[in-house]
Design an enzyme around this catalytic site. Structure first.
Site, PDB file in Angstrom:
ATOM      1  N   HIS A   1       0.862  -1.184   0.000  1.00 52.49           N
ATOM      2  CA  HIS A   1       0.000   0.000   0.000  1.00 52.49           C
ATOM      3  C   HIS A   1       0.895   1.229   0.000  1.00 52.49           C
ATOM      4  O   HIS A   1       2.118   1.120  -0.006  1.00 52.49           O
ATOM      5  CB  HIS A   1      -0.940  -0.003   1.225  1.00 52.49           C
ATOM      6  CG  HIS A   1      -0.259   0.317   2.511  1.00 52.49           C
ATOM      7  ND1 HIS A   1      -0.747   1.234   3.409  1.00 52.49           N
ATOM      8  CD2 HIS A   1       0.887  -0.141   3.080  1.00 52.49           C
ATOM      9  CE1 HIS A   1       0.048   1.311   4.461  1.00 52.49           C
ATOM     10  NE2 HIS A   1       1.050   0.483   4.281  1.00 52.49           N
TER      11      HIS A   1
ATOM     12  N   CYS B   1       6.437   6.567   3.756  1.00 53.34           N
ATOM     13  CA  CYS B   1       5.210   5.771   3.626  1.00 53.34           C
ATOM     14  C   CYS B   1       4.310   6.248   2.490  1.00 53.34           C
ATOM     15  O   CYS B   1       3.319   5.596   2.165  1.00 53.34           O
ATOM     16  CB  CYS B   1       4.440   5.766   4.941  1.00 53.34           C
ATOM     17  SG  CYS B   1       5.353   4.927   6.253  1.00 53.34           S
TER      18      CYS B   1
ATOM     19  N   HIS C   1       4.959   0.435  -0.523  1.00 50.37           N
ATOM     20  CA  HIS C   1       5.746  -0.448   0.341  1.00 50.37           C
ATOM     21  C   HIS C   1       4.834  -1.565   0.840  1.00 50.37           C
ATOM     22  O   HIS C   1       3.622  -1.504   0.683  1.00 50.37           O
ATOM     23  CB  HIS C   1       6.364   0.333   1.508  1.00 50.37           C
ATOM     24  CG  HIS C   1       5.361   0.946   2.431  1.00 50.37           C
ATOM     25  ND1 HIS C   1       4.672   2.099   2.118  1.00 50.37           N
ATOM     26  CD2 HIS C   1       4.904   0.555   3.643  1.00 50.37           C
ATOM     27  CE1 HIS C   1       3.846   2.395   3.107  1.00 50.37           C
ATOM     28  NE2 HIS C   1       3.958   1.464   4.050  1.00 50.37           N
TER      29      HIS C   1
ATOM     30  N   HIS D   1       3.954  -4.888   3.793  1.00 46.61           N
ATOM     31  CA  HIS D   1       4.025  -5.380   5.168  1.00 46.61           C
ATOM     32  C   HIS D   1       3.644  -6.852   5.189  1.00 46.61           C
ATOM     33  O   HIS D   1       2.850  -7.308   4.361  1.00 46.61           O
ATOM     34  CB  HIS D   1       3.023  -4.659   6.078  1.00 46.61           C
ATOM     35  CG  HIS D   1       3.228  -3.198   6.203  1.00 46.61           C
ATOM     36  ND1 HIS D   1       4.185  -2.652   7.019  1.00 46.61           N
ATOM     37  CD2 HIS D   1       2.590  -2.153   5.608  1.00 46.61           C
ATOM     38  CE1 HIS D   1       4.121  -1.329   6.939  1.00 46.61           C
ATOM     39  NE2 HIS D   1       3.166  -1.004   6.077  1.00 46.61           N
TER      40      HIS D   1
ATOM     41  N   HIS E   1      -1.105 -10.740  -0.937  1.00 47.31           N
ATOM     42  CA  HIS E   1      -0.282 -10.483  -2.124  1.00 47.31           C
ATOM     43  C   HIS E   1      -0.994  -9.585  -3.140  1.00 47.31           C
ATOM     44  O   HIS E   1      -0.961  -9.820  -4.342  1.00 47.31           O
ATOM     45  CB  HIS E   1       0.184 -11.792  -2.769  1.00 47.31           C
ATOM     46  CG  HIS E   1       1.254 -12.446  -1.960  1.00 47.31           C
ATOM     47  ND1 HIS E   1       0.975 -13.276  -0.908  1.00 47.31           N
ATOM     48  CD2 HIS E   1       2.600 -12.345  -2.027  1.00 47.31           C
ATOM     49  CE1 HIS E   1       2.111 -13.688  -0.365  1.00 47.31           C
ATOM     50  NE2 HIS E   1       3.112 -13.131  -1.016  1.00 47.31           N
TER      51      HIS E   1
ATOM     52  N   GLU F   1       0.936  -3.973  11.651  1.00 52.87           N
ATOM     53  CA  GLU F   1       1.781  -3.690  10.483  1.00 52.87           C
ATOM     54  C   GLU F   1       3.176  -4.254  10.683  1.00 52.87           C
ATOM     55  O   GLU F   1       3.879  -4.525   9.720  1.00 52.87           O
ATOM     56  CB  GLU F   1       1.879  -2.182  10.237  1.00 52.87           C
ATOM     57  CG  GLU F   1       0.688  -1.629   9.528  1.00 52.87           C
ATOM     58  CD  GLU F   1       0.975  -0.253   8.944  1.00 52.87           C
ATOM     59  OE1 GLU F   1       2.052   0.110   8.652  1.00 52.87           O
ATOM     60  OE2 GLU F   1       0.095   0.482   8.762  1.00 52.87           O
TER      61      GLU F   1
END
EC number: 4.1.2.50
Length: 157
Positions: free
Chosen positions: A21, A31, A35, A37, A70, A140
């Site tokens: 996201h 951010c 990127h 998580h 994914h 996260e």
């Protein structure tokens, strides 16, 4: 002397999933870039047993995670769907991504707070009248999470 007791029932479920996201922020931050998580979702549902003897079917929770796993998660406010593509315009980026690689959430941003809320709303959509509370926690990373609690109340008959 006879004892009267009240049973309070809860289920707990957790799973990890990988998603990417980016955030819309008023200030400079790494951010804002795409990127990913390895998220962990924890769900606690309080309620009564249904006809099958369950509070809620864990399979429904797995299906929500499967939808996110994914994939790129984006806000509905940033996208335009054109055929099999999603065009994302945000933070000086224009991305064209195949529709099946994107999850579009109806939230103004893709923060852990909004993702927890979105997840809880998806659970509530499948909740029977036996469900009283839904708590969702989205991690996260191992140090930070967002949590929401929904209290469900029956609406008229």
């Amino acid at each position: 002397m006879t004892m009267r007791y009240i049973i309070k029932r809860k289920i707990y479920w957790t799973k990890e999933f990988d998603s990417s996201h980016f955030l819309e922020l008023e200030y400079e931050s790494k951010c804002k870039r795409i990127h990913g998580h390895t998220y962990k979702v924890e769900v606690e549902i309080e309620g009564e047993l249904n006809e099958e003897g369950m509070i809620f079917d864990f399979t429904h929770l797995s299906e929500i995670v499967k939808e996110l796993d994914h994939r790129l998660i984006v806000s509905k406010e940033w996208v335009k769907e054109v055929g099999d593509l999603v065009i994302i315009e945000k933070n000086r980026k224009i991305l064209k991504v195949p529709r099946d690689e994107v999850v579009i959430i109806d939230k103004p941003n893709v923060t852990a707070e909004y993702l927890a809320e979105w997840f809880g709303e998806r659970i509530a959509e499948n909740a029977g009248s036996n469900i009283k509370k839904i708590k969702v926690r989205i991690w996260e990373d191992p140090r930070s999470y967002a949590e929401v609690t929904f209290t469900l109340e029956p609406q008229g008959s």
